[in-house]
Design a protein around this motif. Structure first.
Motif, PDB file in Angstrom:
ATOM      1  N   GLY A  11       0.809  -1.213   0.000  1.00 21.09           N
ATOM      2  CA  GLY A  11       0.000   0.000   0.000  1.00 21.09           C
ATOM      3  C   GLY A  11       0.835   1.252   0.000  1.00 21.09           C
ATOM      4  N   PHE A  12       0.286   2.317   0.615  1.00 27.08           N
ATOM      5  CA  PHE A  12       0.923   3.631   0.585  1.00 27.08           C
ATOM      6  C   PHE A  12       0.870   4.305   1.950  1.00 27.08           C
ATOM      7  N   TYR A  13       1.943   5.040   2.254  1.00 30.19           N
ATOM      8  CA  TYR A  13       2.022   5.918   3.419  1.00 30.19           C
ATOM      9  C   TYR A  13       2.391   7.304   2.914  1.00 30.19           C
ATOM     10  N   THR A  14       2.251   8.308   3.775  1.00 33.97           N
ATOM     11  CA  THR A  14       2.619   9.665   3.386  1.00 33.97           C
ATOM     12  C   THR A  14       3.225  10.413   4.571  1.00 33.97           C
ATOM     13  N   LYS A  15       4.034  11.422   4.246  1.00 36.39           N
ATOM     14  CA  LYS A  15       4.619  12.293   5.266  1.00 36.39           C
ATOM     15  C   LYS A  15       5.221  13.504   4.583  1.00 36.39           C
ATOM     16  N   ALA A  16       5.118  14.662   5.211  1.00 40.73           N
ATOM     17  CA  ALA A  16       5.713  15.887   4.673  1.00 40.73           C
ATOM     18  C   ALA A  16       7.220  15.870   4.912  1.00 40.73           C
ATOM     19  N   LEU A  17       7.979  16.229   3.889  1.00 41.74           N
ATOM     20  CA  LEU A  17       9.429  16.262   4.004  1.00 41.74           C
ATOM     21  C   LEU A  17       9.841  17.361   4.989  1.00 41.74           C
ATOM     22  N   GLY A  18      10.569  16.959   6.023  1.00 44.76           N
ATOM     23  CA  GLY A  18      11.011  17.906   7.038  1.00 44.76           C
ATOM     24  C   GLY A  18      10.149  17.884   8.288  1.00 44.76           C
ATOM     25  N   LYS A  19       9.002  17.213   8.240  1.00 49.50           N
ATOM     26  CA  LYS A  19       8.117  17.138   9.404  1.00 49.50           C
ATOM     27  C   LYS A  19       8.554  15.986  10.300  1.00 49.50           C
ATOM     28  N   LYS A  20       8.496  16.198  11.625  1.00 49.80           N
ATOM     29  CA  LYS A  20       8.863  15.150  12.572  1.00 49.80           C
ATOM     30  C   LYS A  20       7.708  14.171  12.764  1.00 49.80           C
ATOM     31  N   GLY A  21       8.033  12.981  13.225  1.00 53.97           N
ATOM     32  CA  GLY A  21       7.001  11.995  13.528  1.00 53.97           C
ATOM     33  C   GLY A  21       6.963  10.867  12.514  1.00 53.97           C
ATOM     34  N   ASP A  22       6.007   9.955  12.746  1.00 52.92           N
ATOM     35  CA  ASP A  22       5.870   8.768  11.907  1.00 52.92           C
ATOM     36  C   ASP A  22       5.127   9.084  10.611  1.00 52.92           C
ATOM     37  N   PRO A  23       5.399   8.319   9.554  1.00 52.68           N
ATOM     38  CA  PRO A  23       4.583   8.458   8.342  1.00 52.68           C
ATOM     39  C   PRO A  23       3.167   7.962   8.619  1.00 52.68           C
ATOM     40  N   GLN A  24       2.197   8.498   7.888  1.00 51.92           N
ATOM     41  CA  GLN A  24       0.795   8.147   8.106  1.00 51.92           C
ATOM     42  C   GLN A  24       0.318   7.153   7.056  1.00 51.92           C
ATOM     43  N   GLU A  25      -0.346   6.106   7.544  1.00 45.58           N
ATOM     44  CA  GLU A  25      -0.865   5.082   6.630  1.00 45.58           C
ATOM     45  C   GLU A  25      -2.018   5.638   5.804  1.00 45.58           C
ATOM     46  N   LEU A  26      -1.967   5.404   4.497  1.00 44.92           N
ATOM     47  CA  LEU A  26      -3.076   5.727   3.606  1.00 44.92           C
ATOM     48  C   LEU A  26      -3.911   4.488   3.342  1.00 44.92           C
ATOM     49  N   ILE A  27      -3.249   3.417   2.915  1.00 49.97           N
ATOM     50  CA  ILE A  27      -3.927   2.135   2.722  1.00 49.97           C
ATOM     51  C   ILE A  27      -2.895   1.027   2.752  1.00 49.97           C
ATOM     52  N   MET A  28      -3.260  -0.093   3.370  1.00 46.84           N
ATOM     53  CA  MET A  28      -2.482  -1.323   3.317  1.00 46.84           C
ATOM     54  C   MET A  28      -3.491  -2.458   3.163  1.00 46.84           C
ATOM     55  N   SER A  29      -3.259  -3.334   2.191  1.00 47.47           N
ATOM     56  CA  SER A  29      -4.211  -4.415   1.952  1.00 47.47           C
ATOM     57  C   SER A  29      -3.505  -5.588   1.294  1.00 47.47           C
ATOM     58  N   GLY A  30      -4.221  -6.671   1.138  1.00 43.53           N
ATOM     59  CA  GLY A  30      -3.677  -7.884   0.538  1.00 43.53           C
ATOM     60  C   GLY A  30      -3.677  -7.826  -0.972  1.00 43.53           C
ATOM     61  N   ASN A  31      -3.259  -6.709  -1.519  1.00 44.56           N
ATOM     62  CA  ASN A  31      -3.156  -6.509  -2.962  1.00 44.56           C
ATOM     63  C   ASN A  31      -1.772  -5.970  -3.284  1.00 44.56           C
ATOM     64  N   VAL A  32      -1.452  -5.927  -4.561  1.00 44.21           N
ATOM     65  CA  VAL A  32      -0.243  -5.262  -5.022  1.00 44.21           C
ATOM     66  C   VAL A  32      -0.672  -4.050  -5.836  1.00 44.21           C
ATOM     67  N   TYR A  33      -0.114  -2.881  -5.497  1.00 42.71           N
ATOM     68  CA  TYR A  33      -0.430  -1.636  -6.206  1.00 42.71           C
ATOM     69  C   TYR A  33       0.749  -1.309  -7.119  1.00 42.71           C
ATOM     70  N   MET A  34       0.471  -1.194  -8.411  1.00 44.91           N
ATOM     71  CA  MET A  34       1.546  -1.037  -9.387  1.00 44.91           C
ATOM     72  C   MET A  34       1.341   0.219 -10.234  1.00 44.91           C
ATOM     73  N   GLN A  35       2.449   0.832 -10.605  1.00 50.33           N
ATOM     74  CA  GLN A  35       2.456   1.907 -11.593  1.00 50.33           C
ATOM     75  C   GLN A  35       1.487   3.040 -11.228  1.00 50.33           C
ATOM     76  N   LEU A  36       1.766   3.659 -10.105  1.00 51.91           N
ATOM     77  CA  LEU A  36       0.935   4.768  -9.632  1.00 51.91           C
ATOM     78  C   LEU A  36       1.170   6.004 -10.497  1.00 51.91           C
ATOM     79  N   LEU A  37       0.085   6.599 -10.986  1.00 49.67           N
ATOM     80  CA  LEU A  37       0.141   7.829 -11.772  1.00 49.67           C
ATOM     81  C   LEU A  37      -0.557   8.945 -11.009  1.00 49.67           C
ATOM     82  N   LYS A  38      -0.020  10.155 -11.133  1.00 49.53           N
ATOM     83  CA  LYS A  38      -0.637  11.314 -10.505  1.00 49.53           C
ATOM     84  C   LYS A  38      -0.875  12.398 -11.549  1.00 49.53           C
ATOM     85  N   ALA A  39      -2.028  13.051 -11.481  1.00 50.56           N
ATOM     86  CA  ALA A  39      -2.310  14.163 -12.389  1.00 50.56           C
ATOM     87  C   ALA A  39      -1.351  15.307 -12.105  1.00 50.56           C
TER      88      ALA A  39
END
Length: 740
Positions: free
Chosen positions: A627-655
Motif C-alpha cells: 500500500g501507501f504511506y505519506t509524510k511531509a518532508l522535514g516534518k517530525k514523527g511517523d509516516p501516516q498510513e493511507l492504505i495497506m491491503s492484501g493486494n499489489v499496487y503497481m504503476q501509480l500515476l498522478k495528475a
C-alpha cells in the motif's frame, strides 16, 4: 407427486451441472486481458487506458474520473492526452486477423494493413477518425491543442466526420463501420492477389517501407498540422519527419524532393505556431537527420549531408544551426572545424542536445569509416573473425556489440558564439552524462577501458569516472575501477556513487574536488544483508534529491534517510524508524512531469521540495500487505498510513495539476485499474477478465514452517477454488534463493 419430485431432481441436477466451473486449459489463455498504456489528464478529470488480450484485438477506454462518461475505441493503442486536458489522441490498429493473414502471406511492410487515428473530444460525444495514418505527435508541454499527423503513402486525406461516442455495449453503427473497414482490408488484399496474377482490377499504390525514417531518394508523405481548438488545418507535402518543441510554439518539418520533378528540392521548414508563418531554413541536401529543437523553440540544430550523391557508399555529415532572424541555417561543424581531430567527422547517429540555458550544444564525433571497395563483389569475399586473448571482449561478444560500436561516437560541445569544438568524450571516456542539464562547465565521463578483460571472471566491469571541462576538455579523475553507477546531482554540485566494497555512499564535490563518505553515520545497513550470492551485495537505492542539492534520500532495508551530500550534517531518518519497528519497507515515489510512473530507485530527476508531501510505497514484510504511506518532508514523527491491503499496487500515476491518482491493483483473482483522490478510498474503473468466473480459479495463502536447521521459512500456498480438505492432492514445490 412422483412426477413433481422427479422433475425437481432433474432441475436441481441440471442447475448443479450448469453452475459447475470449467477447468482452465491451454486453449483459453489467449483471451486473458491486461492493462497497458494508461494515462491521466493534467487536470485529473480523465483516464485513458488500453486493454489487450494475449492474442486478438484490444481496445482503448477513455473514462472520466467520476465514471460518468466512457468511450471505447476498438483496437486502440499508443494514446496521448493534450496538455490542456481537452483531447485524447488514439492510434487504431487494423484487425488482428488482417495483420496475421498479411504476415502469413509475407506481405512487404508497405502492403501490411495500416493504422488509423482517432481524436476524441473529452466530455463530448464526438470522435474524429482519420484513415491510414503513419504517426502523430503533440507538444510535450504547454502546447495547447496542437496535433500533427503524417499519412501513409499514396493517399490524400479522406473525409472525416464526427461520430457518436461509443458506449460500453458497442453499437450496431460501430459494428457496421468496423465491418466495412475489415472488408476494405480484405478487398485490398484481394486486389494484391489479382494484380500478382497479372489481372488489373483495382489500383493498388506502389508502396515501400512504412517506417517514419525513409530511405534516401524516397518521397515523403503529406503531413497535417491541426489546431484542435479552432479546427484550422495546414498541410505540408512530401514530409519525412517533424518535431514540436516542448512548449508547443514551433514545429520543424523535414521534406523530400519529388522524384518525378527535377526542379523539386528537399527542405527543412520552420513553422511558427504563434503567428502561423512558415520559413524555409535549409534546402538542397541529400539527407537530414536528428533535428533537435531547444525546448523554448529559440534555436535548432541538425545533422545533414549535402555534398555526395544520394547513393554514395561513404558520406560525411555536418552539423547545422538555425535561430529565428537568420536567413537560413548555417554550417557549424565539419571535418575542417577547429577542435575536430583529424580522422573524425560528425556522427549522424547521435541527436544533438542543447543545454537547459541554451548556451551549449552537445553532439557526437566518430571516426571516418574506410570506404568500401565497390569493385570487389561481396559474395565472392571470405569472412573471417579473428580473436586475440588480449581483446577487451570475447569474439561472440564483439559480434553482439558490433552494430553498437559502429554507431558509437565521442561527445563534443560547442559553446554559443564560439568557433572551436571541445571534445569531451574519447575511447577511454566513452560514456558521457550532462551535469546540471548541460549548463555546467563540466560533464561526467566514465569508461570501462582497461577493466574489461577481468570482467570475464569478475562478472562486472569496473568503471573509471572523470570530470571533463567543457571549456578545454581537460580531465580530473574522480574514482578508479568503481563498480556500479556514478550520477550527478540535479543542480550539478555533486557526483554520487555507491561503493559496493565499502558498502557506503560517497560524493565528489565539484567545486572543491573533495570526496566524502556521506553515510558512515547511518547505523543501519544500506545494502541487502540477506543477499547470499558470493559477491558484494547490492544497495537498497535512492529516493531522490532535495531541491538545490541540499540533501539526497537514501534507503536502508526498511526506512528512508535524508543525507547531507557534504557529509557534515547528521543523517535524518525521515520515516522515523517506523519501518524497522513494524517491518515495513518504505520507498519514496518520484512523480515526474509527463512520466508519472517512476520505477528507478536511483533516479536523480525531479528534485523534491522542502515541506513536500511525500508518498511512500509500503510493503509489510510480515503480512505481505502492500500500500501507501505519506509524510511531509522535514516534518517530525511517523509516516501516516493511507492504505495497506492484501493486494499489489503497481504503476501509480498522478495528475499534473490535481490530487488525482490512478493505479493498477492486482491480487490472485483480479488485475484492474482504480482511481483515487487521496490514496485511501479507491474506485474501480475497469473490469477485466469477466470470463474468469467461468473457470475453476485459484486461491492463495501465506504459510510459514520450520526447516531442518530450525530457521523459519515462508511461502505461498496455492489451492484450487474447489479445494476439498478431506482429499489428497499432488503438490509442486517451487523455491529459488530467498524468494517467497
Amino acid at each position: 407427486m412422483k412426477k413433481f419430485l422427479l422433475l425437481s431432481v432433474v432441475v436441481l441436477f441440471s442447475v448443479s451441472i450448469f453452475a459447475q466451473k470449467k477447468p482452465l486449459t491451454h486453449a483459453v489463455y489467449d483471451q486473458w486481458q491486461s492493462i497497458a498504456d494508461k494515462k491521466i489528464s493534467n487536470d485529473g478529470k480523465w483516464i485513458v487506458y488500453t486493454v489487450n488480450q494475449q492474442e486478438g484485438d484490444g481496445e482503448t477506454i477513455i473514462q472520466s474520473f467520476d465514471g460518468k462518461s466512457r468511450t471505447i475505441i476498438p483496437r486502440g493503442y499508443g494514446t496521448a492526452i493534450t496538455e490542456d486536458s481537452k483531447y485524447a489522441i488514439v492510434r487504431i490498429r487494423s484487425y488482428f486477423k488482417s495483420i496475421r493473414d498479411a504476415r502469413i502471406k509475407r506481405r512487404m511492410a508497405d502492403d501490411m494493413p495500416k493504422d488509423s487515428l482517432a481524436v476524441v473530444t473529452l466530455g463530448k460525444d464526438s470522435i474524429m477518425k482519420i484513415a491510414r495514418v503513419k504517426s502523430f505527435k503533440i507538444p510535450r508541454r504547454q502546447g495547447g491543442s496542437w496535433v500533427s499527423y503524417l499519412y501513409e503513402k499514396g493517399i490524400n486525406e479522406p473525409r472525416t466526420g464526427v461520430l457518436p461516442a461509443l458506449s460500453d455495449e458497442t453499437t450496431s453503427l460501430t459494428r457496421m463501420v468496423d465491418s466495412l473497414l475489415f472488408m476494405a482490408d480484405s478487398l485490398r488484399n484481394l486486389a494484391q492477389e489479382i494484380k500478382a496474377k497479372g489481372i488489373v482490377a483495382l489500383q493498388v499504390p506502389d508502396k515501400k517501407d512504412s517506417g517514419l525514417t525513409i530511405r534516401p531518394g524516397e518521397e515523403g508523405t503529406e503531413l497535417v498540422l491541426l489546431n484542435l481548438s479552432t479546427g484550422v488545418k495546414k498541410r505540408f507535402p512530401l514530409v519525412s519527419d517533424y518535431y514540436f518543441n516542448d512548449a508547443g510554439s514551433v514545429m520543424i518539418i523535414s521534406t523530400t524532393k519529388r522524384n518525378k520533378d527535377p526542379q523539386s528540392k528537399a527542405a527543412v521548414l520552420w513553422e511558427n505556431l504563434v503567428n502561423g508563418k512558415t520559413d524555409t531554413i535549409f534546402k538542397r541536401f541529400n539527407e537530414v537527420r536528428n533535428l533537435a529543437l531547444h525546448e523554448d523553440g529559440s534555436q535548432l540544430a541538425f545533422i545533414a549531408e549535402r555534398d555526395s550523391v544520394s547513393r554514395a557508399t561513404r558520406k560525411l555529415y555536418k552539423l547545422w544551426y538555425y535561430a529565428p532572424g537568420m536567413d537560413s541555417a548555417v554550417l557549424k561543424v565539419d571535418t575542417t572545424s577547429s577542435g575536430v581531430s583529424k580522422g573524425l567527422t560528425v556522427n549522424e547517429n547521435f541527436k544533438p542536445v542543447f543545454s537547459k540555458d541554451g548556451k551549449k550544444l552537445y553532439f557526437s564525433l566518430s571516426p571516418i569509416r574506410r570506404q568500401k571497395d565497390s569493385a570487389v563483389v561481396e559474395f565472392e569475399t571470405a569472412r573471417l573473425d579473428i580473436w586475440n586473448y588480449k581483446d577487451d571482449y570475447l569474439q561472440p561478444q564483439q559480434l553482439v556489440n558490433l552494430n553498437r560500436d559502429l554507431r558509437r561516437g565521442f561527445m563534443a560541445v560547442l559553446e554559443k558564439g564560439a568557433e572551436k569544438v571541445v571534445q569531451v568524450g574519447a575511447e577511454d571516456a566513452e560514456n558521457v552524462v550532462l551535469i546540471g542539464e548541460g549548463n555546467s562547465d563540466y560533464v561526467l565521463a566514465t569508461s570501462s577501458k582497461g577493466n574489461r578483460v577481468e570482467s570475464q571472471w569478475l562478472g562486472y566491469e569496473g568503471r573509471t569516472a572523470y570530470l571533463v571541462s567543457t571549456k578545454d576538455g581537460t580531465r580530473k579523475k574522480i574514482k578508479d575501477k568503481q563498480r556500479g553507477f556514478f550520477a550527478p546531482s540535479p543542480q550539478g554540485k555533486y557526483i554520487l556513487w555507491y561503493d559496493a566494497t565499502a558498502r557506503q555512499y560517497f560524493t565528489y564535490t565539484i567545486s572543491t574536488a573533495t570526496i566524502k563518505n556521506i553515510t558512515q553515520a547511518i547505523p543501519e545497513s544500506l545494502y541487502d544483508d540477506e543477499d547470499d550470492h558470493p559477491d558484494d551485495p547490492p544497495s537498497y537505492g535512492l529516493g531522490g534529491w532535495v531541491e538545490k542539492d541540499i540533501a539526497v534520500l537514501i534507503n536502508d532495508k526498511y526506512d528512508v534517510w535524508q543525507v547531507d551530500p557534504d557529509g557534515i550534517k547528521a543523517p535524518i531518518n525521515i520515516t522515523n524508524a517506523y519501518g524497522k519497528k513494524n517491518k515495513i519497507e518504505f520507498r519514496n515515489i518520484l512523480f515526474d512531469r509527463n512520466d508519472s510512473r517512476r520505477e528507478r530507485r536511483d533516479s536523480v530527476d525531479s528534485p523534491l521540495k522542502a515541506g513536500q508531501l511525500l508518498v511512500f510505497k509500503a510493503l509489510n514484510k510480515v503480512t505481505k500487505y502492500d500500500g501507501f504511506y505519506t509524510k511531509a518532508l522535514g516534518k517530525k514523527g511517523d509516516p501516516q498510513e493511507l492504505i495497506m491491503s492484501g493486494n499489489v499496487y503497481m504503476q501509480l500515476l498522478k495528475a499534473e495539476n490535481s490530487e488525482a491518482y490512478v493505479v493498477t491493483r492486482t491480487n490472485i483473482k483480479e488485475m484492474d485499474l482504480y482511481a483515487s483522490k487521496d490514496l485511501k478510498a479507491f474506485t474501480k474503473i475497469s473490469s477485466l477478465n469477466k470470463q474468469q468466473e467461468l473457470y475453476n480459479w485459484v486461491s492463495s495463502e501465506l504459510v510459514k514452517w520450520k526447516m531442518f536447521d530450525g530457521r523459519e521459512a515462508e511461502g505461498l500456498l496455492f489451492k484450487p477454488e474447489n479445494f476439498d480438505s478431506t482429499k489428497k492432492y499432488p503438490v509442486i514445490f517451487y523455491f529459488y534463493e530467498r524468494n517467497a
